[in-house]
Design a protein around this motif. Structure first.
Motif, mmCIF file in Angstrom:
data_model
loop_
_atom_site.group_PDB
_atom_site.id
_atom_site.type_symbol
_atom_site.label_atom_id
_atom_site.label_comp_id
_atom_site.label_asym_id
_atom_site.label_seq_id
_atom_site.Cartn_x
_atom_site.Cartn_y
_atom_site.Cartn_z
ATOM 1 N N ASP A 30 -11.376 -5.620 -6.876
ATOM 2 C CA ASP A 30 -11.018 -4.211 -6.716
ATOM 3 C C ASP A 30 -9.636 -4.000 -7.326
ATOM 4 N N THR A 37 -8.404 -1.063 -8.201
ATOM 5 C CA THR A 37 -7.929 0.304 -8.021
ATOM 6 C C THR A 37 -6.774 0.377 -7.028
ATOM 7 N N THR A 38 -6.562 -0.682 -6.262
ATOM 8 C CA THR A 38 -5.454 -0.702 -5.304
ATOM 9 C C THR A 38 -4.469 -1.803 -5.698
ATOM 10 N N ARG A 39 -3.242 -1.630 -5.302
ATOM 11 C CA ARG A 39 -2.222 -2.631 -5.606
ATOM 12 C C ARG A 39 -2.572 -3.964 -4.941
ATOM 13 N N MET A 40 -3.048 -3.911 -3.700
ATOM 14 C CA MET A 40 -3.398 -5.148 -2.994
ATOM 15 C C MET A 40 -4.542 -5.873 -3.694
ATOM 16 N N GLY A 41 -5.532 -5.144 -4.169
ATOM 17 C CA GLY A 41 -6.648 -5.763 -4.874
ATOM 18 C C GLY A 41 -6.213 -6.416 -6.173
ATOM 19 N N PHE A 43 -0.912 3.093 -8.445
ATOM 20 C CA PHE A 43 -2.186 2.967 -7.759
ATOM 21 C C PHE A 43 -2.315 4.093 -6.745
ATOM 22 N N ALA A 44 -3.529 4.347 -6.330
ATOM 23 C CA ALA A 44 -3.781 5.411 -5.363
ATOM 24 C C ALA A 44 -3.146 5.106 -4.014
ATOM 25 N N ASP A 45 -3.020 3.845 -3.662
ATOM 26 C CA ASP A 45 -2.474 3.498 -2.354
ATOM 27 C C ASP A 45 -0.952 3.383 -2.350
ATOM 28 N N ASP A 46 -0.284 3.626 -3.470
ATOM 29 C CA ASP A 46 1.181 3.544 -3.503
ATOM 30 C C ASP A 46 1.826 4.609 -2.627
ATOM 31 N N GLU A 90 1.656 3.681 1.131
ATOM 32 C CA GLU A 90 2.620 2.676 1.557
ATOM 33 C C GLU A 90 4.018 3.262 1.700
#
Length: 138
Positions: A7, A9-13, A129-132, A135
């Motif tokens: 994945d 699309t997220t920084r963690m992925g 990323f979308a999750d930035d 956070e």
């Protein structure tokens, strides 16, 4: 994270993909070092010129793999990871051509994780990323 579909699309992925690529690069380096040691132990008696070439090749593979592993671990290393993936691909092709199917599965798994690591490093380099935002306010 599944082996085939990281994945990104997220920084963690993307970070997870890059870190697993780093582990694969370290495994590739270990396999290169093991090949160099085995060539030194067994082939030096029968064919010293071939053994010396194999030792040098294995040590160079190990060096490239270690550098790629540390670069991918830090979330960078697209170039070093790509070079390592290319070397792993050439090694897999060599095993198929010479009909040595022993390490084909391990080499294939290492190659998949290396490619995912390079993809993760590329995603981290590309940017936001979308999750930035999530956070920031957490």
């Amino acid at each position: 994270m599944a082996m085939w579909d990281a994945d990104l699309t997220t920084r963690m992925g993307a970070q997870t993909a890059a870190r697993t690529g780093a582990i694969a690069a370290f495994v590739f380096a270990g396999l290169g070092l093991l090949g160099a040691v085995l060539a030194a132990a067994f082939a030096m008696r029968t064919n010293p010129p071939l053994a010396i070439g194999t030792i040098i090749g294995g040590l160079l593979e190990a060096l490239v793999g270690v550098v790629a592993g540390f670069r991918l671990r830090s979330g960078k290393g697209m170039v070093w990871g790509g070079v390592t993936a290319a070397l792993a691909t050439l090694e897999l092709i060599g095993k198929v051509v010479s009909l040595q199917f022993g390490g084909l599965l391990i080499g294939g798994v290492v190659l998949v994780y290396l490619v995912n690591g390079v993809r993760g490093a590329a995603a981290l380099r590309r940017g936001p990323f979308a999750d930035d935002d999530a956070e920031t306010f957490a």
